[in-house]
Design an enzyme around this catalytic site. Structure first.
Site, PDB file in Angstrom:
ATOM      1  N   GLY A  21       0.764  -1.238   0.000  1.00 46.66           N
ATOM      2  CA  GLY A  21       0.000   0.000   0.000  1.00 46.66           C
ATOM      3  C   GLY A  21       0.790   1.280   0.000  1.00 46.66           C
ATOM      4  O   GLY A  21       0.205   2.365  -0.045  1.00 46.66           O
ATOM      5  N   GLY A  39       3.317  -3.503  -4.452  1.00 39.97           N
ATOM      6  CA  GLY A  39       3.003  -3.686  -5.875  1.00 39.97           C
ATOM      7  C   GLY A  39       3.236  -2.388  -6.606  1.00 39.97           C
ATOM      8  O   GLY A  39       4.130  -2.252  -7.430  1.00 39.97           O
ATOM      9  N   ARG A  40       2.429  -1.378  -6.270  1.00 35.86           N
ATOM     10  CA  ARG A  40       2.500  -0.075  -6.924  1.00 35.86           C
ATOM     11  C   ARG A  40       3.902   0.519  -6.826  1.00 35.86           C
ATOM     12  O   ARG A  40       4.425   1.057  -7.803  1.00 35.86           O
ATOM     13  CB  ARG A  40       1.487   0.876  -6.288  1.00 35.86           C
ATOM     14  CG  ARG A  40       1.348   2.213  -7.002  1.00 35.86           C
ATOM     15  CD  ARG A  40       0.538   3.189  -6.159  1.00 35.86           C
ATOM     16  NE  ARG A  40      -0.722   2.627  -5.724  1.00 35.86           N
ATOM     17  CZ  ARG A  40      -1.874   2.744  -6.370  1.00 35.86           C
ATOM     18  NH1 ARG A  40      -1.914   3.415  -7.504  1.00 35.86           N
ATOM     19  NH2 ARG A  40      -2.981   2.206  -5.896  1.00 35.86           N
ATOM     20  N   CYS A  82     -16.831   5.331 -25.854  1.00 34.12           N
ATOM     21  CA  CYS A  82     -18.097   6.057 -25.970  1.00 34.12           C
ATOM     22  C   CYS A  82     -18.745   6.202 -24.594  1.00 34.12           C
ATOM     23  O   CYS A  82     -19.784   5.605 -24.294  1.00 34.12           O
ATOM     24  CB  CYS A  82     -19.023   5.323 -26.944  1.00 34.12           C
ATOM     25  SG  CYS A  82     -20.450   6.293 -27.427  1.00 34.12           S
TER      26      CYS A  82
END
Length: 418
Positions: free
Chosen positions: A231, A273-274, A341
């Site tokens: 985190g 991770g990040r 879209c």
């Protein structure tokens, strides 16, 4: 990565295109590991596969010595395929199916139990196989990580984990100790993602270690590991962000203090991770047009939230660069509009950029984490290719999808073809 180099990559491999910097990924991993190893030698890193599960990146981190934090059967199989040993894989996540639990037991990985229901089902499966299931429990510490609500996982209202309140976690460990086919190895918590203050981590460590002491003193349970999750946030706006060193300085003294009380030193597990891959990736896209309305100027590009979901889902900020123009010429305010879209498909809002023209190449920065891993085929848009850079070498690690890929797993009943 230098703008000129990225322009050459875009010209050679086309757009949209994910580009990853191998040297940066390895550097990030080593920085994180050394920050903790220098203060607590018995530390292990389990890379969070949900951040980016490209096989090349998973192999790279296996070479570096990382284990795997996985949250699905396919992530588990990926970890085994790249050569991660079972005891270096922890299977987390809520809502595991019986099939996933069976695969985990067969694979001898550590199963991070999220609920009492899951514990009962797991014990039944393990008993049927006459094979012990190695477990930890995911604990919800009721901590506000001060991050986006959609990625705050340690709040008391969160769907994740077993709460400390009302002795719920204590009762879970007490029951698990009595179950014949359950082997308790550790404890786990994860309070969220993109956390930019170390105080919630320290508060969590205090709560978890106090509970670990209770397990030792009241149930005589001695844990092999304490997993404090991941985190740690990164800088998306070029603002200051906490370093792994500051995180280690916040939580390691807490662990050591309680270890002295318990009389033993469990392993410390962490699941970044990040931090490892986030700043090592860019998404290259080509400008397909510029539209000026009475209210805004839009830059249309050849990708959208099917390739990068974070801005639409979390209102996340990613810096953007017009690679073929100097930032010093930035005079215009644009919204970067994706080609999906949906009105919400705005990749970047109100950015001051050089005058943008059709054919310009734009780089969206810091997309190595939760970029491709959250991508989809919405609007039947093919997902981008991925390339890996090391030094001056560039190699494709995932081919670009084509329209034919959409039809590969579909079948039409014969009567509809008449």
């Amino acid at each position: 990565m230098e703008p000129r180099f990225l322009l050459k990559i875009a010209e050679k491999f086309g757009t949209p295109l994910y580009v990853y910097d191998e040297d940066q990924i390895r550097k990030n991993y080593r920085t994180f590991l050394s920050a903790f190893k220098s203060k607590y030698k018995n530390t292990k890193i389990f890379y969070a596969y949900k951040a980016n599960s490209s096989l090349a990146i998973c192999h790279m981190l296996r070479q570096e010595g990382a284990g795997a934090d996985v949250v699905s059967e396919c992530e588990l199989i990926t970890a085994r395929r790249v050569g991660i040993k079972p005891m270096n894989i922890i299977f987390t996540g809520n809502g595991k199916t019986d099939r996933e639990l069976q695969t985990a037991v067969d694979s001898d990985v550590i199963i991070n139990v999220d609920s009492m229901d899951e514990l009962y089902r797991l014990h039944k499966i393990a008993k049927g196989k006459r094979k012990s299931a190695k477990i930890s429990f995911r604990i919800n510490p009721s901590i506000d990580a001060r991050t986006h609500p959609k990625i705050a996982t340690g709040l008391r209202e969160s769907k994740f984990g077993i709460h400390l309140e009302n002795d719920l976690a204590f009762k879970a460990y007490r029951l698990a100790k009595e179950l014949e086919w359950i082997e308790i190895l550790g404890i786990h918590t994860h309070i969220g993602s993109q956390i930019t203050d170390v105080k919630p981590f320290k508060e969590t460590a205090e709560k978890i270690m106090q509970f670990v002491c209770e397990l030792k003193e009241k149930l005589e349970i001695k844990l092999r590991f304490i997993d404090l999750g991941g985190g740690l946030g990164i800088s998306y706006r070029r603002e200051s962000a906490p370093s792994p060193e500051s995180l280690a300085e916040a939580i390691v003294p807490v662990i050591r203090r309680f270890n002295a009380r318990m009389g033993y030193d469990p392993e410390l597990w962490l699941e970044p991770g990040r931090y490892i891959v986030g700043n090592a990736g860019v998404l290259l896209c080509k400008v397909t047009g510029v539209k000026e309305t009475p209210y805004k100027k839009f830059v249309s590009v050849d990708t959208g939230f099917n390739a990068l979901m974070r801005p639409a889902m979390y209102n996340s900020y990613h810096s953007v660069r017009v690679l073929n123009k100097s930032e010093e010429e930035s005079t215009e305010i644009y919204d970067i509009a994706g080609n999906i879209c949906e009105s919400g498909d705005i990749l970047a809002k109100e950015r001051k950029l050089p005058k943008v023209e059709c054919g310009d190449i734009i780089a969206i920065l810091d997309v190595g984490a939760y970029g491709f891993s959250m991508s989809s085929q919405y609007n039947l848009r093919p997902r981008p290719s991925e390339v890996l850079v090391w030094g001056e070498t560039v190699e494709v690690i995932r081919e670009r999808e084509t329209c034919e890929d959409f039809f590969e797993k579909q079948y039409v009943p014969k009567d509809l073809l008449e």
